[in-house]
Design an enzyme around this catalytic site. Structure first.
Site, mmCIF file in Angstrom:
data_model
loop_
_atom_site.group_PDB
_atom_site.id
_atom_site.type_symbol
_atom_site.label_atom_id
_atom_site.label_comp_id
_atom_site.label_asym_id
_atom_site.label_seq_id
_atom_site.Cartn_x
_atom_site.Cartn_y
_atom_site.Cartn_z
ATOM 1 N N ASP A 22 42.971 58.524 -54.651
ATOM 2 C CA ASP A 22 44.306 58.372 -55.156
ATOM 3 C C ASP A 22 45.263 58.884 -53.897
ATOM 4 O O ASP A 22 44.737 59.824 -53.244
ATOM 5 C CB ASP A 22 44.429 59.447 -56.410
ATOM 6 C CG ASP A 22 45.966 59.139 -57.047
ATOM 7 O OD1 ASP A 22 46.236 57.820 -56.779
ATOM 8 O OD2 ASP A 22 46.248 59.935 -57.855
ATOM 9 N N GLY A 23 46.651 58.370 -53.857
ATOM 10 C CA GLY A 23 47.462 59.133 -53.109
ATOM 11 C C GLY A 23 47.744 57.836 -52.200
ATOM 12 O O GLY A 23 48.707 58.067 -51.030
ATOM 13 N N TRP A 27 51.298 58.532 -49.534
ATOM 14 C CA TRP A 27 50.874 58.506 -48.052
ATOM 15 C C TRP A 27 52.144 57.561 -47.425
ATOM 16 O O TRP A 27 52.383 57.999 -46.331
ATOM 17 C CB TRP A 27 49.532 58.054 -47.916
ATOM 18 C CG TRP A 27 49.091 58.159 -46.193
ATOM 19 C CD1 TRP A 27 48.439 59.333 -45.767
ATOM 20 C CD2 TRP A 27 48.912 57.015 -45.706
ATOM 21 N NE1 TRP A 27 48.180 58.950 -44.387
ATOM 22 C CE2 TRP A 27 48.553 57.645 -44.331
ATOM 23 C CE3 TRP A 27 49.451 56.051 -45.515
ATOM 24 C CZ2 TRP A 27 48.350 56.951 -43.023
ATOM 25 C CZ3 TRP A 27 49.133 55.037 -44.347
ATOM 26 C CH2 TRP A 27 48.863 55.539 -43.013
ATOM 27 N N HIS A 39 47.211 51.237 -48.968
ATOM 28 C CA HIS A 39 46.132 50.722 -49.527
ATOM 29 C C HIS A 39 45.101 50.192 -48.213
ATOM 30 O O HIS A 39 44.146 50.457 -48.416
ATOM 31 C CB HIS A 39 46.350 49.676 -50.339
ATOM 32 C CG HIS A 39 47.082 50.199 -51.902
ATOM 33 N ND1 HIS A 39 46.699 51.315 -52.414
ATOM 34 C CD2 HIS A 39 48.169 49.559 -52.545
ATOM 35 C CE1 HIS A 39 47.519 51.189 -53.602
ATOM 36 N NE2 HIS A 39 48.484 50.305 -53.526
ATOM 37 N N THR A 68 41.532 49.743 -65.128
ATOM 38 C CA THR A 68 42.138 48.754 -66.001
ATOM 39 C C THR A 68 43.643 48.859 -66.258
ATOM 40 O O THR A 68 44.062 48.103 -67.045
ATOM 41 C CB THR A 68 41.338 48.964 -67.455
ATOM 42 O OG1 THR A 68 41.329 50.340 -67.711
ATOM 43 C CG2 THR A 68 40.052 48.411 -67.315
ATOM 44 N N ASN A 70 45.772 49.594 -63.770
ATOM 45 C CA ASN A 70 46.448 49.571 -62.467
ATOM 46 C C ASN A 70 47.130 47.920 -62.520
ATOM 47 O O ASN A 70 48.081 47.889 -61.513
ATOM 48 C CB ASN A 70 45.448 49.664 -61.223
ATOM 49 C CG ASN A 70 45.502 51.247 -60.929
ATOM 50 O OD1 ASN A 70 44.434 51.289 -60.308
ATOM 51 N ND2 ASN A 70 46.275 52.069 -61.143
ATOM 52 N N SER A 198 42.205 60.164 -65.336
ATOM 53 C CA SER A 198 42.660 58.993 -65.293
ATOM 54 C C SER A 198 41.491 57.755 -65.767
ATOM 55 O O SER A 198 41.541 56.829 -65.015
ATOM 56 C CB SER A 198 43.388 58.465 -64.083
ATOM 57 O OG SER A 198 44.286 59.502 -63.757
HETATM 58 C C1 IPE Z 1 43.726 56.171 -60.568
HETATM 59 O O1 IPE Z 1 44.877 56.483 -60.037
HETATM 60 C C2 IPE Z 1 42.970 54.800 -60.435
HETATM 61 C C3 IPE Z 1 42.313 54.980 -58.805
HETATM 62 C C4 IPE Z 1 42.732 55.717 -57.949
HETATM 63 C C5 IPE Z 1 41.905 53.631 -58.821
HETATM 64 P P1 IPE Z 1 46.093 56.256 -60.531
HETATM 65 O O2 IPE Z 1 47.163 56.698 -59.529
HETATM 66 O O3 IPE Z 1 46.120 54.858 -61.137
HETATM 67 O O4 IPE Z 1 46.264 57.034 -61.895
HETATM 68 P P2 IPE Z 1 47.497 57.962 -62.383
HETATM 69 O O5 IPE Z 1 48.309 56.865 -63.020
HETATM 70 O O6 IPE Z 1 48.162 58.792 -61.443
HETATM 71 O O7 IPE Z 1 46.935 58.747 -63.663
HETATM 72 C C1 IPE Z 2 45.264 54.949 -55.428
HETATM 73 O O1 IPE Z 2 46.516 55.127 -54.920
HETATM 74 C C2 IPE Z 2 44.887 53.476 -55.240
HETATM 75 C C3 IPE Z 2 45.117 52.571 -56.701
HETATM 76 C C4 IPE Z 2 45.206 53.326 -57.760
HETATM 77 C C5 IPE Z 2 44.797 51.250 -56.539
HETATM 78 P P1 IPE Z 2 47.981 54.940 -55.557
HETATM 79 O O2 IPE Z 2 48.424 53.537 -55.359
HETATM 80 O O3 IPE Z 2 47.703 55.691 -56.836
HETATM 81 O O4 IPE Z 2 48.922 56.191 -54.657
HETATM 82 P P2 IPE Z 2 50.051 57.139 -55.397
HETATM 83 O O5 IPE Z 2 49.175 57.619 -56.511
HETATM 84 O O6 IPE Z 2 51.120 56.185 -55.939
HETATM 85 O O7 IPE Z 2 50.156 58.046 -54.183
HETATM 86 MG MG MG Z 3 47.989 57.116 -57.860
#
Ligand code: IPE
Ligand code: IPE
Ligand code: MG
Length: 244
Positions: A22-23, A27, A39, A68, A70, A198
């Site tokens: 995540d993040g 970033w 990504h 599921t 996303n 999550s």
């Molecule tokens: C969890 O991250 C899913 C993945 C890293 C693939 P999310 O960014 O989707 O989760 P939430 O929305 O912060 O709970």
């Molecule tokens: C995790 O990073 C990747 C996926 C969930 C696909 P995020 O896209 O959730 O990144 P943040 O949480 O918005 O920073």
């Molecule tokens: Mg995220």
């Protein structure tokens, strides 16, 4: 290798590490870049951390790549993520054969494009030839969805007269999940500062140790993983028993 890294390497790593990657979006935002750039950077981090896990003797690395939930994101973002999966699976196919690595995709593949599904099937097929390091990439994965799928499969077996309800044990149920045959993760890492599950590995994490860090996934590196492993070794895992 610095002192910290060397010290950690003396301790055996967990057999199975899981990571909520995540993040990526934050970033990218911090750098004034589109989320998609995050990504792409996150995918490189996966490659780096998988290589490191293999080198220190981790047997299974399971990463949460797309949940599921996303699909709620913009079409552009979802398409970028799917294109990255295709690119990396293509590259992984060569590396798997070279390095005897197993790569499995876990999740509900019915919503995935036929092209990507064909690549996923190919990696699963190659994996059957090897028994070394295994990377599991969770795509269109949800812990609740996985449990519902498993329950449906068992109900169908009962309806067909192949199974009786009382034959369902925790072990048998585990064998119906996407993670069948994979031991539960001892350690689950979530970078990015969020401290929630999550919908990741709900069944399998019953006794996993969690490690949270503020580092955003694209900035996560070998040293961060060493820190997580060192923290894991300080935990007192009792599994409901009493400290010895
Ligand atoms: C969890 O991250 C899913 C993945 C890293 C693939 P999310 O960014 O989707 O989760 P939430 O929305 O912060 O709970
Ligand atoms: C995790 O990073 C990747 C996926 C969930 C696909 P995020 O896209 O959730 O990144 P943040 O949480 O918005 O920073
Ligand atoms: Mg995220």
């Amino acid at each position: 290798m610095d002192l910290f890294t060397r010290k950690t390497q003396k301790l055996p790593p967990p057999e199975h590490i899981a990571i909520i990657m995540d993040g990526n979006g934050r970033w990218a935002k911090k750098r004034g870049l589109p989320r998609t750039a995050g990504h792409a950077a996150g995918a490189e981090t996966f490659r780096r951390i998988a290589t490191y896990c293999r080198s220190i003797g981790v047997k299974y690395l399971t990463v949460y790549a797309f949940s599921t939930e996303n699909w709620k994101r913009s079409r552009e973002e979802v398409e970028c993520i799917m294109a990255l999966f295709e690119k990396y699976l293509h590259e992984a196919i060569d590396e798997m054969e070279q390095d005897h690595i197993r790569l499995k995709v876990l999740g509900d593949l019915s919503r995935i494009s036929p092209e990507l599904r064909a690549l996923i099937e190919r990696t699963a097929e190659i994996s059957t030839h090897y028994d070394g390091f295994q990377a599991n990439v969770c795509i269109n994965y949800g812990g609740r969805d996985e449990i519902v799928h498993a329950a449906r499969r068992f109900a169908a077996q009962c309806a067909a007269g192949e199974k009786k309800p009382e034959e369902l044990t925790e072990e048998a149920f585990g064998g119906l999940l996407y993670t069948a045959g994979i031991p539960d993760p001892e350690l689950i890492i979530r970078p990015s500062g969020e401290e929630r599950v999550s919908n990741f590995l709900l069944w399998q994490s019953a006794y996993s140790e969690y490690y949270f860090t503020d580092v955003l996934w694209p900035d996560f590196d070998e040293r961060e993983l060493d820190r997580a492993i060192a923290a894991y070794h300080k935990r007192d895992r009792r599994f409901g028993g009493v400290k010895k």
